[in-house]
Design a protein around this motif. Structure first.
Motif, PDB file in Angstrom:
ATOM      1  N   ILE A 168     -35.432  -2.640 -22.405  1.00 53.29           N
ATOM      2  CA  ILE A 168     -35.051  -3.824 -21.627  1.00 53.29           C
ATOM      3  C   ILE A 168     -36.282  -4.671 -21.307  1.00 53.29           C
ATOM      4  O   ILE A 168     -36.269  -5.900 -21.466  1.00 53.29           O
ATOM      5  CB  ILE A 168     -34.339  -3.387 -20.328  1.00 53.29           C
ATOM      6  N   THR A 169     -37.355  -4.019 -20.887  1.00 58.12           N
ATOM      7  CA  THR A 169     -38.579  -4.744 -20.533  1.00 58.12           C
ATOM      8  C   THR A 169     -39.251  -5.328 -21.770  1.00 58.12           C
ATOM      9  O   THR A 169     -39.647  -6.501 -21.786  1.00 58.12           O
ATOM     10  CB  THR A 169     -39.559  -3.815 -19.804  1.00 58.12           C
ATOM     11  N   GLY A 170     -39.397  -4.501 -22.813  1.00 55.64           N
ATOM     12  CA  GLY A 170     -40.048  -4.972 -24.031  1.00 55.64           C
ATOM     13  C   GLY A 170     -39.264  -6.063 -24.731  1.00 55.64           C
ATOM     14  O   GLY A 170     -39.833  -7.072 -25.171  1.00 55.64           O
ATOM     15  N   GLY A 171     -37.931  -5.885 -24.831  1.00 57.87           N
ATOM     16  CA  GLY A 171     -37.107  -6.920 -25.449  1.00 57.87           C
ATOM     17  C   GLY A 171     -37.116  -8.207 -24.644  1.00 57.87           C
ATOM     18  O   GLY A 171     -37.201  -9.309 -25.211  1.00 57.87           O
ATOM     19  N   PHE A 201     -33.461  -6.971 -28.009  1.00 57.59           N
ATOM     20  CA  PHE A 201     -33.428  -5.521 -27.785  1.00 57.59           C
ATOM     21  C   PHE A 201     -33.427  -4.776 -29.118  1.00 57.59           C
ATOM     22  O   PHE A 201     -34.101  -3.751 -29.278  1.00 57.59           O
ATOM     23  CB  PHE A 201     -32.193  -5.126 -26.985  1.00 57.59           C
ATOM     24  N   LEU A 202     -32.653  -5.276 -30.068  1.00 58.04           N
ATOM     25  CA  LEU A 202     -32.554  -4.624 -31.380  1.00 58.04           C
ATOM     26  C   LEU A 202     -33.885  -4.684 -32.121  1.00 58.04           C
ATOM     27  O   LEU A 202     -34.301  -3.698 -32.748  1.00 58.04           O
ATOM     28  CB  LEU A 202     -31.447  -5.275 -32.204  1.00 58.04           C
ATOM     29  N   VAL A 203     -34.561  -5.831 -32.060  1.00 56.72           N
ATOM     30  CA  VAL A 203     -35.866  -5.959 -32.711  1.00 56.72           C
ATOM     31  C   VAL A 203     -36.843  -4.938 -32.133  1.00 56.72           C
ATOM     32  O   VAL A 203     -37.543  -4.227 -32.871  1.00 56.72           O
ATOM     33  CB  VAL A 203     -36.416  -7.392 -32.551  1.00 56.72           C
ATOM     34  N   PHE A 204     -36.898  -4.859 -30.808  1.00 56.56           N
ATOM     35  CA  PHE A 204     -37.806  -3.912 -30.165  1.00 56.56           C
ATOM     36  C   PHE A 204     -37.459  -2.485 -30.565  1.00 56.56           C
ATOM     37  O   PHE A 204     -38.351  -1.690 -30.899  1.00 56.56           O
ATOM     38  CB  PHE A 204     -37.714  -4.063 -28.639  1.00 56.56           C
ATOM     39  N   THR A 205     -36.167  -2.136 -30.549  1.00 59.56           N
ATOM     40  CA  THR A 205     -35.750  -0.767 -30.862  1.00 59.56           C
ATOM     41  C   THR A 205     -36.096  -0.393 -32.294  1.00 59.56           C
ATOM     42  O   THR A 205     -36.539   0.733 -32.567  1.00 59.56           O
ATOM     43  CB  THR A 205     -34.245  -0.604 -30.627  1.00 59.56           C
ATOM     44  N   CYS A 206     -35.898  -1.319 -33.235  1.00 58.92           N
ATOM     45  CA  CYS A 206     -36.202  -1.033 -34.645  1.00 58.92           C
ATOM     46  C   CYS A 206     -37.686  -0.729 -34.831  1.00 58.92           C
ATOM     47  O   CYS A 206     -38.055   0.208 -35.547  1.00 58.92           O
ATOM     48  CB  CYS A 206     -35.775  -2.209 -35.521  1.00 58.92           C
ATOM     49  N   PHE A 417     -30.689   2.115 -27.387  1.00 49.95           N
ATOM     50  CA  PHE A 417     -30.364   0.703 -27.568  1.00 49.95           C
ATOM     51  C   PHE A 417     -28.975   0.391 -27.013  1.00 49.95           C
ATOM     52  O   PHE A 417     -28.785  -0.610 -26.306  1.00 49.95           O
ATOM     53  CB  PHE A 417     -30.418   0.341 -29.058  1.00 49.95           C
ATOM     54  N   PHE A 418     -28.013   1.260 -27.292  1.00 43.51           N
ATOM     55  CA  PHE A 418     -26.650   1.057 -26.799  1.00 43.51           C
ATOM     56  C   PHE A 418     -26.620   1.060 -25.263  1.00 43.51           C
ATOM     57  O   PHE A 418     -25.965   0.213 -24.638  1.00 43.51           O
ATOM     58  CB  PHE A 418     -25.727   2.140 -27.347  1.00 43.51           C
ATOM     59  N   ILE A 419     -27.357   2.006 -24.657  1.00 40.53           N
ATOM     60  CA  ILE A 419     -27.378   2.074 -23.191  1.00 40.53           C
ATOM     61  C   ILE A 419     -28.067   0.842 -22.609  1.00 40.53           C
ATOM     62  O   ILE A 419     -27.636   0.295 -21.584  1.00 40.53           O
ATOM     63  CB  ILE A 419     -28.079   3.362 -22.733  1.00 40.53           C
ATOM     64  N   ALA A 420     -29.139   0.386 -23.266  1.00 38.33           N
ATOM     65  CA  ALA A 420     -29.845  -0.809 -22.787  1.00 38.33           C
ATOM     66  C   ALA A 420     -28.951  -2.041 -22.827  1.00 38.33           C
ATOM     67  O   ALA A 420     -28.969  -2.865 -21.914  1.00 38.33           O
ATOM     68  CB  ALA A 420     -31.108  -1.037 -23.619  1.00 38.33           C
ATOM     69  N   VAL A 421     -28.155  -2.171 -23.884  1.00 37.58           N
ATOM     70  CA  VAL A 421     -27.237  -3.308 -23.997  1.00 37.58           C
ATOM     71  C   VAL A 421     -26.095  -3.167 -23.001  1.00 37.58           C
ATOM     72  O   VAL A 421     -25.644  -4.153 -22.393  1.00 37.58           O
ATOM     73  CB  VAL A 421     -26.699  -3.416 -25.440  1.00 37.58           C
ATOM     74  N   THR A 422     -25.616  -1.944 -22.808  1.00 36.76           N
ATOM     75  CA  THR A 422     -24.504  -1.711 -21.887  1.00 36.76           C
ATOM     76  C   THR A 422     -24.917  -1.912 -20.439  1.00 36.76           C
ATOM     77  O   THR A 422     -24.171  -2.489 -19.641  1.00 36.76           O
ATOM     78  CB  THR A 422     -23.961  -0.284 -22.058  1.00 36.76           C
ATOM     79  N   PRO A 500     -27.140  -8.881 -21.845  1.00 39.54           N
ATOM     80  CA  PRO A 500     -28.576  -8.990 -21.518  1.00 39.54           C
ATOM     81  C   PRO A 500     -28.991 -10.450 -21.432  1.00 39.54           C
ATOM     82  O   PRO A 500     -28.515 -11.292 -22.202  1.00 39.54           O
ATOM     83  CB  PRO A 500     -29.258  -8.280 -22.694  1.00 39.54           C
ATOM     84  N   LYS A 501     -29.864 -10.736 -20.492  1.00 34.50           N
ATOM     85  CA  LYS A 501     -30.327 -12.115 -20.326  1.00 34.50           C
ATOM     86  C   LYS A 501     -31.332 -12.470 -21.411  1.00 34.50           C
ATOM     87  O   LYS A 501     -32.082 -11.646 -21.887  1.00 34.50           O
ATOM     88  CB  LYS A 501     -30.976 -12.281 -18.946  1.00 34.50           C
TER      89      LYS A 501
END
Length: 501
Positions: A168-171, A201-206, A417-422, A500-501
């Motif tokens: 969340i923070t990095g994205g 978020f997806l970019v950071f997670t990848c 990633f799923f939890i961060a988006v949720t 997510p904002k």
């Protein structure tokens, strides 16, 4: 078949708990080791015989490489301890003021440093077995069931939950970096089309999953070095730029507590401020795992014991940590006073010095924060990787192949990633969940574990001190949770599920 697998896993896990790094050698199967469920003390071994790791330890990412040193330990400790949570310290000072803010920060620093050295000492019982994981140490001290109840959720949350917050923070910081770079010189409009919050978020997670393919803790040493350097750099930049650019107009240093309200709101604000300070120190759930990678097969009675190298690593790393957190708190409060944003210096600096901070300087800070989040993700994810592989090897009784290891790490990355988006509002619950997890693990459990394993004479000074400190830690945990709940009830929670904002 399911019951047999579960029983085998259970026996294997307890075998690894009781005999981790003991004198057993392959090809003895961990499923055939005799277990005494009533023995939770440090079992003595020959002082002249080296400690050979349990066969299954060589299969798991935390303990498969045991050639670490004090430098590696310092890199990991700095990477896991210094972070964006320290940027919130000026907010705590705006409530507590100069005097009490400094006192609370100093007490918290000394307290958690004492707990750190307790854990370093408890990693090796001399002579005896080594406890390479915080959860296993808690089970050895409190018993199999109570240890799991007390430590499993806090330890797993502080690993997996921290990874979610890092996404969340990095994205979010990636999004801020894009907006900073694409704005025109007037700073009014953006010349490009930004990705959505989910896409960032997806970019950071990848990227994080790609780096997470490093096999074990020691192979991550250079990643932790990069994370340590970037975290120290951006923490220093924050307080240096805050002081250099001067104070905004109408800065006030008086306490933000209201003199006209009832005592309960003020008590809640004070507890929340103390919570910010207490939660600024973290990483104790990773300490034993880091120490496990240092000289893991040496006899515990020799001077080359991992304790020696670990103490050096702790001393160096915490000297640098103190040089980051104290200037951040003091200089940040001096620069912004009660005007500090409730989201910390990451928001206060660009808001209050918008016209004075160049696009390059702010962009460089955002890049450093992103790199540190990516590096910190690796060290916090490692205990979860280790736990997943322990379960796989307990069922299959074989080492994870490269493909299985990759799949497990991709699975964990996808889950976080799923939890961060949720739950993109998870950082808003930091005080609540941190009070339940980080405070006991950092400030209370080490004292009680030391008492359970070392067994000092009751009513002795050492016994009374650790009982008092551990009890105070649990009381602090309860008070912080109560204050966080009241704050959520009064202010409410913006639960933006899947947005997510």
């Amino acid at each position: 078949m399911g019951e047999v697998a579960e029983a085998n896993y259970f026996r294997s896990e307890i075998a690894l708990l009781n005999y981790s790094d003991a004198t057993f050698k392959p090809p003895l199967s961990p499923l055939l080791i005799h277990i005494d469920p009533n023995d939770h003390t440090c079992s003595p071994i020959s002082e002249l015989h080296p400690q050979n790791q349990h066969p299954k330890d060589a299969w798991l990412p935390i303990t498969e490489s045991r050639n670490g040193n004090a430098f590696f330990a310092a890199f990991h400790l700095l990477n896991s301890n210094i972070g964006f949570q320290a940027l919130m310290l000026p907010v705590a000072f705006s409530t507590l003021g100069w005097g009490w803010g400094t006192v609370c920060l100093t007490v918290a620093f000394v307290w958690q440093l004492y707990a750190t050295f307790l854990l370093v000492q408890l990693h090796e019982c001399v002579p005896g077995i080594r406890h390479s994981r915080y959860l296993f140490l808690a089970m050895a001290a409190f018993g199999k069931r109570l240890g799991k109840v007390a430590a499993l959720f806090p330890v797993m949350y502080l690993s997996g939950g921290t990874c979610v917050v890092l996404i969340i923070t990095g994205g979010g910081t990636m999004k801020l970096l894009f907006k900073t770079l694409c704005h025109n010189d007037d700073g009014d409009t953006c010349n490009g089309h930004s990705l959505t919050g989910v896409e960032w978020f997806l970019v950071f997670t990848c990227v994080a999953i790609l780096i997470a393919q490093l096999p074990n803790l020691n192979s991550m040493a250079m990643v932790s070095l990069v994370g340590a350097v970037t975290s120290i750099t951006y923490c220093t930049l924050f307080w240096v730029l805050s002081v250099k650019k001067g104070r905004p107009n109408n800065v006030s240093y008086g306490s933000s507590l209201s003199h006209h309200s009832t005592p309960l709101p003020n008590i809640t604000h004070v507890l929340n401020a103390i919570g910010i300070i207490v939660l600024a120190f973290r990483g104790h759930n990773l300490l034993l795992e880091i120490q496990a990678s240092i000289h893991g097969t040496l006899p515990s009675n020799l001077e080359q014991s991992s304790k020696v190298a670990m103490r050096r690593g702790v001393t160096v790393s915490y000297a640098l940590i103190s040089m980051c957190v104290f200037p951040l708190a003091i200089a940040g409060f001096w620069a912004y006073g009660n005007q500090a944003s409730t989201r910390g210096l990451l928001t206060s600096l660009p808001q209050l010095h918008k016209r004075q901070i160049t696009k390059f300087s702010m962009g460089a800070i955002y890049v450093l924060v992103i790199i540190h989040c990516l590096s910190s993700y690796q060290i916090y994810a490692m205990p979860v990787f280790d736990n997943l592989e322990l379960r796989y090897t307990s069922i299959k009784n074989e080492k994870c192949s490269g493909l299985v290891r990759t799949c497990l790490r991709i699975f964990f990355g996808g889950l976080t990633f799923f939890i961060a988006v949720t739950f993109p509002f998870l950082p808003s619950l930091a005080a609540l969940i941190g009070g339940m997890t980080l405070v006991p693990v950092t400030y209370a459990y080490p004292c009680f574990i030391w008492l359970a394993l070392k067994k000092p004479r009751k009513t002795s000074l050492v016994w009374c001190f650790n009982v008092a400190l551990g009890t105070l830690g649990m009381l602090l945990s309860a008070l912080l949770v109560a204050a966080a709940i009241r704050t959520l009830v009064v202010k409410g929670l913006h639960a933006n599920f899947f947005k997510p904002k």
